[in-house]
Design an enzyme around this catalytic site. Structure first.
Site, short mmCIF file in Angstrom:
data_model
loop_
_atom_site.label_atom_id
_atom_site.label_comp_id
_atom_site.label_asym_id
_atom_site.label_seq_id
_atom_site.Cartn_x
_atom_site.Cartn_y
_atom_site.Cartn_z
N ASP A 95 0.82 -1.22 0.00
CA ASP A 95 0.00 0.00 0.00
C ASP A 95 0.86 1.27 0.00
O ASP A 95 1.69 1.46 0.89
CB ASP A 95 -0.88 0.06 1.24
CG ASP A 95 -1.90 -1.05 1.33
OD1 ASP A 95 -1.76 -2.05 0.61
OD2 ASP A 95 -2.84 -0.91 2.13
N GLU A 150 -11.84 -1.05 1.40
CA GLU A 150 -10.57 -0.64 2.00
C GLU A 150 -10.02 0.62 1.35
O GLU A 150 -10.33 0.98 0.23
CB GLU A 150 -9.54 -1.76 1.81
CG GLU A 150 -10.07 -3.12 2.21
CD GLU A 150 -8.96 -4.09 2.55
OE1 GLU A 150 -8.64 -4.18 3.74
OE2 GLU A 150 -8.41 -4.72 1.64
C1 FRU Z 1 -4.87 -3.25 1.82
C2 FRU Z 1 -4.75 -3.50 3.30
C3 FRU Z 1 -5.16 -2.28 4.09
C4 FRU Z 1 -4.34 -2.41 5.35
C5 FRU Z 1 -3.08 -3.05 4.85
C6 FRU Z 1 -2.43 -3.99 5.82
O1 FRU Z 1 -3.89 -3.89 1.07
O2 FRU Z 1 -5.50 -4.62 3.68
O3 FRU Z 1 -6.54 -2.24 4.34
O4 FRU Z 1 -4.14 -1.15 5.92
O5 FRU Z 1 -3.39 -3.74 3.67
O6 FRU Z 1 -1.30 -4.58 5.28
#
Ligand code: FRU
Length: 481
Positions: free
Chosen positions: A75, A328
């Protein structure tokens, strides 16, 4: 739209704006999300992509480069202002990424339990095709953030050289869980921020002086908490200003409908079928399947002080009850269309989090309305904006156990983040068996009037440079330009 035989019509959404504090939550309905299959080709050869090219991310080559040899990268977000502009700071572009050590003995799928926020910088006038991002290391000193794991968020440049990093403070209680990748004691989650300083010299960018403040924990009413569901989601803060409400700062985040897991039951408004639609499901039919376990929402909060250290929850702006369990990394992107501000809500979701009877790809989903809180119209009538190439005629897979007959790129990319100009960046997860941990080629998605379309004239057949996050606003300079 003309109905597809055998499929219901999508729900009618007015896009009408409500007060941000109003008790109105837009519904991404089953009737809406059923349009994903209505628009998918039922006749492709098994394992081909069945989705329209307009919503399909172009194929990432298997020999993609690693962004960094020492850390996996997933991310990612840019240094921005409160209007989603991407800031060049004194001649440097800066991005923030979740990172995990590639050499610590755990696998890529264990990254979540070991996540830290790292940062990268590169000269604003660099050649994105040739010049690598410089890795600056972890953003925060060890053991200083709230919680023991840092998950996604967003970073705002404030006055002078102050920055506010909004992030998810995830706390795992079970070391075994961190190494095994789940199954242990559920983690706690809070939304936090860190106020610190950014420094730029001719050699690069550094940060210091972070002061961490816990901002929000789920209340169990509007937003589900851990006691109600160990698998709850409460994360990914994204703050922004709304020109319709000057002086206020808002935050969207990923949540779930409040209440104990399993207590929610699907309602007519979650289904969203028009009266008399011959292809509608009944509430009783849907509730006989367990689709009520899936209760994603996009939360909204408003800052109560100028320092952004105190926040209040507002009702969610979108719910996906009985459709999907995870919405997300939400973000709000405001775009002027025909003299009027249109609010695009983008959020990422997975194929394996869909409710029973629903099917869609890993990718980014979009909704458009006249305000931050509005009766959001799903883009392309379905909500699907851009997905990884997938044969939606085959059952859903999880990234850890893909069906070998499926399209090898069904999990090629995730965590899509929409930047100014419709540039969409994401990270590479699994390209035909080759695991990623690096940023994808950036693609361009044109969107207007609630319709999205991948721009295949951008880059090479629609694939731009890897990790292309250009800046569009310059701050400072000190002769570096
Ligand atoms: C998206 C996610 C986010 C979270 C992160 C954790 O890829 O699931 O929602 O903050 O990855 O690694």
């Amino acid at each position: 739209p003309a109905p597809t035989p055998g499929f219901p019509l999508p729900t009618k959404h007015t896009q009408q704006a409500y007060d941000p504090a109003a008790n109105f939550t837009s519904k991404w309905t089953r009737a809406d999300a059923k349009q994903i299959m209505a628009q998918s080709n039922p006749h492709v050869a098994p394992g081909e992509n069945s989705m329209s090219p307009d919503v399909t991310m172009p194929e990432i080559p298997k020999d993609f480069p690693a962004m960094n040899e020492d850390v996996w990268v997933w991310d990612t977000w840019s240094l921005t202002d409160e209007n989603a502009n991407q800031i060049s700071y004194k001649g440097w572009d800066v991005v923030f990424s979740l990172v995990a050590d590639r050499h610590a003995g755990y696998g890529f799928d264990q990254r979540h339990w070991n996540a830290r926020i790292g940062y990268f910088f590169r000269k604003t006038n660099a050649d994105p095709a040739k010049d690598k991002w410089n890795y600056g290391g972890h953003l925060f000193l060890d053991n200083t953030s709230i919680g023991n794991t840092e998950w996604s968020g967003s970073t705002r440049l404030m006055q002078g050289n102050k920055i506010n990093v909004f992030y998810t403070a995830t706390t795992f209680h079970d070391v075994a869980e961190r190494n095994a990748g789940g199954g242990g004691i559920a983690p706690d989650a809070a939304i936090a921020k860190a106020l610190g300083n950014i420094h730029a010299t001719k050699d690069g960018v550094t940060f210091d002086g972070f002061q961490h403040t816990k901002l929000l924990e789920p209340d169990g009413k509007l937003y589900q908490n851990k006691a109600q569901n160990p698998g709850f989601a409460f994360r990914d803060p994204y703050t922004f200003a709304d020109p319709a409400h000057p002086g206020k700062t808002f935050m969207v985040f990923e949540g779930n409908t409040g209440g104990a897991r399993g207590s929610y039951k699907c309602k007519q408004e979650d289904l969203g079928y028009a009266a008399g639609d011959p292809n509608a499901e009944t509430v009783a039919q849907v509730n006989s399947t367990g689709a009520w376990f899936q209760t994603a929402n996009v939360g909204l909060a408003v800052a109560d002080n100028k320092d952004l250290t105190k926040w209040s929850f507002l009702p969610p702006i979108l719910s996906a009850n009985c459709v999907n369990d995870q919405t997300e990394r939400p973000q709000i992107f405001i775009q002027n269309e025909n003299g009027k501000n249109k609010y695009y809500l983008f959020t990422i979701s997975h194929q394996f989090t869909y409710a029973d009877g629903m099917r869609g790809p890993d990718g980014v989903y979009g909704f458009v309305g006249d305000g931050v809180r509005s009766d959001y119209q799903p883009v392309n009538n379905s909500g699907l904006a851009l997905g990884s190439p997938t044969d939606l005629n085959m059952p859903a897979n999880a990234p850890e156990g893909p069906d070998p007959r499926q399209n090898g790129r069904q999990f090629q990319a995730y965590s899509h983040y929409v930047q100014p100009g419709g540039l969409v960046q994401s990270f590479i997860d699994n390209v035909d068996g080759v695991r990623g941990g690096s940023l994808s080629p950036t693609v361009k998605m044109n969107f207007q009037g609630g319709v999205t379309e991948v721009d295949r004239s951008f880059g090479q057949n629609g694939l731009g440079p890897y990790g292309y996050l250009p800046t569009n606003v310059r701050v400072g300079g000190e002769g570096l330009y």
